[in-house]
Write a protein that holds these residues in place. Structure first.
Motif, PDB file in Angstrom:
ATOM      1  N   ILE A  39       0.747  -0.889   0.244  1.00 46.14           N
ATOM      2  CA  ILE A  39       0.274  -0.117  -0.192  1.00 46.14           C
ATOM      3  C   ILE A  39       0.647   0.751  -0.021  1.00 46.14           C
ATOM      4  O   ILE A  39       1.408   1.465   0.556  1.00 46.14           O
ATOM      5  CB  ILE A  39      -1.317   0.736   1.515  1.00 46.14           C
ATOM      6  CG1 ILE A  39      -1.963   1.363   1.519  1.00 46.14           C
ATOM      7  CG2 ILE A  39       0.282   0.169   2.089  1.00 46.14           C
ATOM      8  CD1 ILE A  39      -3.335   1.065   1.867  1.00 46.14           C
ATOM      9  N   CYS A  40      -0.092   2.367  -0.635  1.00 48.94           N
ATOM     10  CA  CYS A  40       1.492   3.631  -0.461  1.00 48.94           C
ATOM     11  C   CYS A  40      -0.038   4.635  -0.344  1.00 48.94           C
ATOM     12  O   CYS A  40       0.230   5.162  -2.254  1.00 48.94           O
ATOM     13  CB  CYS A  40       2.326   3.914  -1.379  1.00 48.94           C
ATOM     14  SG  CYS A  40       3.022   5.104  -1.983  1.00 48.94           S
ATOM     15  N   THR A  41      -0.429   5.289   0.546  1.00 49.94           N
ATOM     16  CA  THR A  41      -1.030   6.189   0.570  1.00 49.94           C
ATOM     17  C   THR A  41      -0.834   7.599   1.118  1.00 49.94           C
ATOM     18  O   THR A  41      -1.392   7.937   2.351  1.00 49.94           O
ATOM     19  CB  THR A  41      -2.474   6.109   0.832  1.00 49.94           C
ATOM     20  OG1 THR A  41      -2.736   5.350   2.291  1.00 49.94           O
ATOM     21  CG2 THR A  41      -3.438   5.075  -0.044  1.00 49.94           C
ATOM     22  N   GLY A  48      11.674  11.428   1.938  1.00 48.24           N
ATOM     23  CA  GLY A  48      12.054  10.777   0.073  1.00 48.24           C
ATOM     24  C   GLY A  48      10.957  11.298  -0.668  1.00 48.24           C
ATOM     25  O   GLY A  48      10.667  11.843  -1.740  1.00 48.24           O
ATOM     26  N   LEU A  49       9.444  11.222   0.089  1.00 47.28           N
ATOM     27  CA  LEU A  49       8.122  10.885  -1.043  1.00 47.28           C
ATOM     28  C   LEU A  49       7.258  12.237  -0.645  1.00 47.28           C
ATOM     29  O   LEU A  49       6.824  12.793  -1.781  1.00 47.28           O
ATOM     30  CB  LEU A  49       7.304  10.360   0.379  1.00 47.28           C
ATOM     31  CG  LEU A  49       7.067   9.050  -0.159  1.00 47.28           C
ATOM     32  CD1 LEU A  49       6.761   7.905   0.527  1.00 47.28           C
ATOM     33  CD2 LEU A  49       7.711   8.186  -1.370  1.00 47.28           C
ATOM     34  N   ASN A  50       7.352  13.626   0.021  1.00 50.33           N
ATOM     35  CA  ASN A  50       7.008  15.050   0.245  1.00 50.33           C
ATOM     36  C   ASN A  50       5.734  14.717   0.189  1.00 50.33           C
ATOM     37  O   ASN A  50       5.269  15.355  -0.905  1.00 50.33           O
ATOM     38  CB  ASN A  50       7.873  15.961  -1.197  1.00 50.33           C
ATOM     39  CG  ASN A  50       7.816  17.003  -0.950  1.00 50.33           C
ATOM     40  OD1 ASN A  50       7.505  17.396  -0.174  1.00 50.33           O
ATOM     41  ND2 ASN A  50       7.573  17.638  -2.171  1.00 50.33           N
ATOM     42  N   GLN A  51       5.450  14.138   1.007  1.00 51.74           N
ATOM     43  CA  GLN A  51       3.955  14.226   1.144  1.00 51.74           C
ATOM     44  C   GLN A  51       3.567  14.345   2.665  1.00 51.74           C
ATOM     45  O   GLN A  51       4.300  14.259   3.418  1.00 51.74           O
ATOM     46  CB  GLN A  51       2.982  12.933   0.874  1.00 51.74           C
ATOM     47  CG  GLN A  51       3.385  12.476  -0.529  1.00 51.74           C
ATOM     48  CD  GLN A  51       2.332  13.169  -1.208  1.00 51.74           C
ATOM     49  OE1 GLN A  51       1.220  13.953  -0.997  1.00 51.74           O
ATOM     50  NE2 GLN A  51       2.667  13.307  -2.957  1.00 51.74           N
ATOM     51  N   SER A  77      -3.434   1.291   8.104  1.00 52.49           N
ATOM     52  CA  SER A  77      -2.039   1.947   7.624  1.00 52.49           C
ATOM     53  C   SER A  77      -3.172   3.366   7.524  1.00 52.49           C
ATOM     54  O   SER A  77      -3.728   3.644   6.413  1.00 52.49           O
ATOM     55  CB  SER A  77      -1.704   1.374   5.688  1.00 52.49           C
ATOM     56  OG  SER A  77      -1.251   2.526   5.523  1.00 52.49           O
ATOM     57  N   GLN A  78      -2.183   4.594   7.759  1.00 54.45           N
ATOM     58  CA  GLN A  78      -3.162   6.430   6.984  1.00 54.45           C
ATOM     59  C   GLN A  78      -1.452   6.734   6.976  1.00 54.45           C
ATOM     60  O   GLN A  78      -1.180   7.514   7.420  1.00 54.45           O
ATOM     61  CB  GLN A  78      -2.809   6.058   9.051  1.00 54.45           C
ATOM     62  CG  GLN A  78      -4.263   5.588   9.579  1.00 54.45           C
ATOM     63  CD  GLN A  78      -4.294   6.152  11.052  1.00 54.45           C
ATOM     64  OE1 GLN A  78      -3.583   5.860  11.427  1.00 54.45           O
ATOM     65  NE2 GLN A  78      -6.248   6.603  11.238  1.00 54.45           N
ATOM     66  N   GLY A  79      -1.306   6.565   5.715  1.00 55.91           N
ATOM     67  CA  GLY A  79      -0.456   7.556   5.012  1.00 55.91           C
ATOM     68  C   GLY A  79       0.921   6.867   5.023  1.00 55.91           C
ATOM     69  O   GLY A  79       1.909   7.020   4.003  1.00 55.91           O
ATOM     70  N   THR A  80       1.052   5.528   4.818  1.00 54.57           N
ATOM     71  CA  THR A  80       2.454   4.366   4.755  1.00 54.57           C
ATOM     72  C   THR A  80       2.128   4.479   3.420  1.00 54.57           C
ATOM     73  O   THR A  80       2.026   4.259   2.505  1.00 54.57           O
ATOM     74  CB  THR A  80       2.481   3.077   5.704  1.00 54.57           C
ATOM     75  OG1 THR A  80       0.701   2.633   5.232  1.00 54.57           O
ATOM     76  CG2 THR A  80       2.384   3.317   6.966  1.00 54.57           C
ATOM     77  N   CYS A  81       3.667   3.989   3.059  1.00 57.17           N
ATOM     78  CA  CYS A  81       3.811   3.280   1.776  1.00 57.17           C
ATOM     79  C   CYS A  81       4.662   2.050   2.313  1.00 57.17           C
ATOM     80  O   CYS A  81       5.886   2.483   2.941  1.00 57.17           O
ATOM     81  CB  CYS A  81       4.873   4.809   0.716  1.00 57.17           C
ATOM     82  SG  CYS A  81       4.808   3.976  -1.112  1.00 57.17           S
TER      83      CYS A  81
END
Length: 259
Positions: free
Chosen positions: A35-37, A72-75, A152-156
């Protein structure tokens, strides 16, 4: 339960994790969940199939996973943790919507953080390991089985393997007593044994069932609380594991001398 042994669809309920095929460190085919959100603060759930606990009241959950570094994701909603829950039930009663995709009625086990993070801007060096391995314990279980749920709450991240197991002390013979396989339900569990064949409680001592402690790690602790001895006419064999007839042993010795 061990997902490393599964090569086809795990049949887990996911909202909306993706299940894909991959390879483990030994090049064996495995099923992984990803998952990646990082751009969303919403909760995204994953639930296992029903896991029967048999007679164990303490289960261990071993998780192997990878996780991306948020820098590195800048989110803004990116997180480097996820949550583990469980739900007890006496039967396989779950549906796509029940238990509901929310914290209640689940019981939280832990918030899990990664020790090693993957970075998008740095190429992985050969042999560098970025997988994480966590071992968690669930105690005082009462239902016939349970479901595990991952939030998951915003994990990649990628969940590479999940193993659920319990520990037990194997059958053992010690001090002419036999103790059966024992599952510990606390820090130590007292196991009741019996004297082996042709053994008995020492003369002059009150008749008492041999007992021994089984530790929560599945290892026997110390020596039996009471011992057994060989009956008259028998002697120790294989150390203190069995009692053999003295007459048979003497005959065997005489036969060897004649030869």
């Amino acid at each position: 339960m061990n997902t490393k042994l599964e090569t086809s669809d795990l049949r887990w309920m996911n909202y909306p994790w993706d299940e894909v095929s991959g390879f483990d460190d030994d090049s064996n085919s495995v099923r992984t969940l990803q998952i990646c959100t990082p751009s969303s603060p919403s909760s995204y759930w994953l639930r296992t199939r029903w896991i029967p606990r048999q007679t164990a009241t303490t289960l261990y959950v071993e998780l192997r996973f990878t996780m991306m570094e948020c820098a590195g994701l800048n989110q803004r909603h990116c997180k480097e943790t996820f949550n583990l829950y469980y739900y007890q039930s006496d039967s396989d009663e779950a549906t796509p919507t029940y238990p509901p995709w929310m914290e209640n009625p689940y019981t939280k086990v832990a918030t899990i953080a990664a020790d090693h993070l993957l970075r998008r801007d740095i190429e992985r060096r050969d042999g560098e390991r970025r997988t994480n391995l966590k071992l968690l314990r669930i105690q005082a279980l009462r239902g016939a089985g349970l479901y595990l749920a991952f939030q998951s709450q915003g994990t990649c991240m990628a969940l590479l393997a999940v193993r659920v197991f319990y520990r037990k002390c194997p059958p053992i013979r010690r001090n002419f007593a036999f103790f059966p396989e024992t599952i510990p339900h606390s820090l130590v569990e007292q196991a009741q044994g019996v004297c082996v064949e042709n053994a008995m409680t020492p003369p002059g001592e009150p008749s008492k069932t041999p007992s021994m402690l089984c530790g929560e790690d599945g290892q026997w602790v110390g020596q039996p609380a009471s011992s057994c001895v060989c009956r008259p006419g028998y002697e120790a064999g294989d150390g203190d594991m069995r009692c053999r007839g003295k007459t048979l042993q003497n005959k065997s010795t005489l036969r060897m001398l004649k030869e």
